[in-house]
Motif scaffolding. Structure first.
Motif, PDB file in Angstrom:
ATOM      1  N   GLU A  44       0.831  -1.205   0.000  1.00  0.00           N
ATOM      2  CA  GLU A  44       0.000   0.000   0.000  1.00  0.00           C
ATOM      3  C   GLU A  44       0.862   1.250   0.000  1.00  0.00           C
ATOM      4  O   GLU A  44       0.494   2.257  -0.600  1.00  0.00           O
ATOM      5  N   ARG A  49      -2.998  -1.156  -4.587  1.00  0.00           N
ATOM      6  CA  ARG A  49      -4.242  -1.230  -3.820  1.00  0.00           C
ATOM      7  C   ARG A  49      -4.907  -2.573  -4.014  1.00  0.00           C
ATOM      8  O   ARG A  49      -4.740  -3.226  -5.052  1.00  0.00           O
ATOM      9  N   ARG A  50      -5.713  -2.957  -3.049  1.00  0.00           N
ATOM     10  CA  ARG A  50      -6.481  -4.201  -3.150  1.00  0.00           C
ATOM     11  C   ARG A  50      -7.657  -3.997  -4.088  1.00  0.00           C
ATOM     12  O   ARG A  50      -8.272  -2.939  -4.118  1.00  0.00           O
ATOM     13  N   ARG A  51      -7.982  -5.041  -4.846  1.00  0.00           N
ATOM     14  CA  ARG A  51      -9.130  -4.958  -5.744  1.00  0.00           C
ATOM     15  C   ARG A  51     -10.420  -4.801  -4.941  1.00  0.00           C
ATOM     16  O   ARG A  51     -11.350  -4.160  -5.396  1.00  0.00           O
ATOM     17  N   ALA A  53     -10.897  -3.003  -2.484  1.00  0.00           N
ATOM     18  CA  ALA A  53     -11.024  -1.638  -1.990  1.00  0.00           C
ATOM     19  C   ALA A  53     -11.427  -0.673  -3.100  1.00  0.00           C
ATOM     20  O   ALA A  53     -11.441   0.530  -2.900  1.00  0.00           O
TER      21      ALA A  53
END
Length: 73
Positions: A44, A49-51, A53
């Motif tokens: 991060e 970024r996480r998918r 999110a």
């Protein structure tokens, strides 16, 4: 201490081995959690970024096409 009879050494060893195994599993789970959180923080910080999110909702899927009917002979 309750009387465990002639097999007391075996019973105590079995409980001790079970305790050690469960403690080791708990230790590895906690260490893995710490490592995963550290890796996530590093990613991060680099801008990854996480998918999950994502701000936009998931796109809708098209309905599946119906299979063609076989002609009767």
């Amino acid at each position: 201490m309750p009387d465990l009879g002639p097999h007391a050494a075996f019973i105590i060893a079995a409980y001790a081995a079970t305790f050690v195994a469960i403690a080791a599993l708990a230790f590895f789970i906690v260490e893995d959690d710490r490592r995963q959180r550290r890796v996530l923080r590093e990613l991060e910080a680099r801008g990854v970024r996480r998918r999950s999110a994502a701000a936009s909702p998931e796109p809708k899927r098209k309905p599946a096409a119906k299979p063609a009917r076989k002609a009767r002979s």
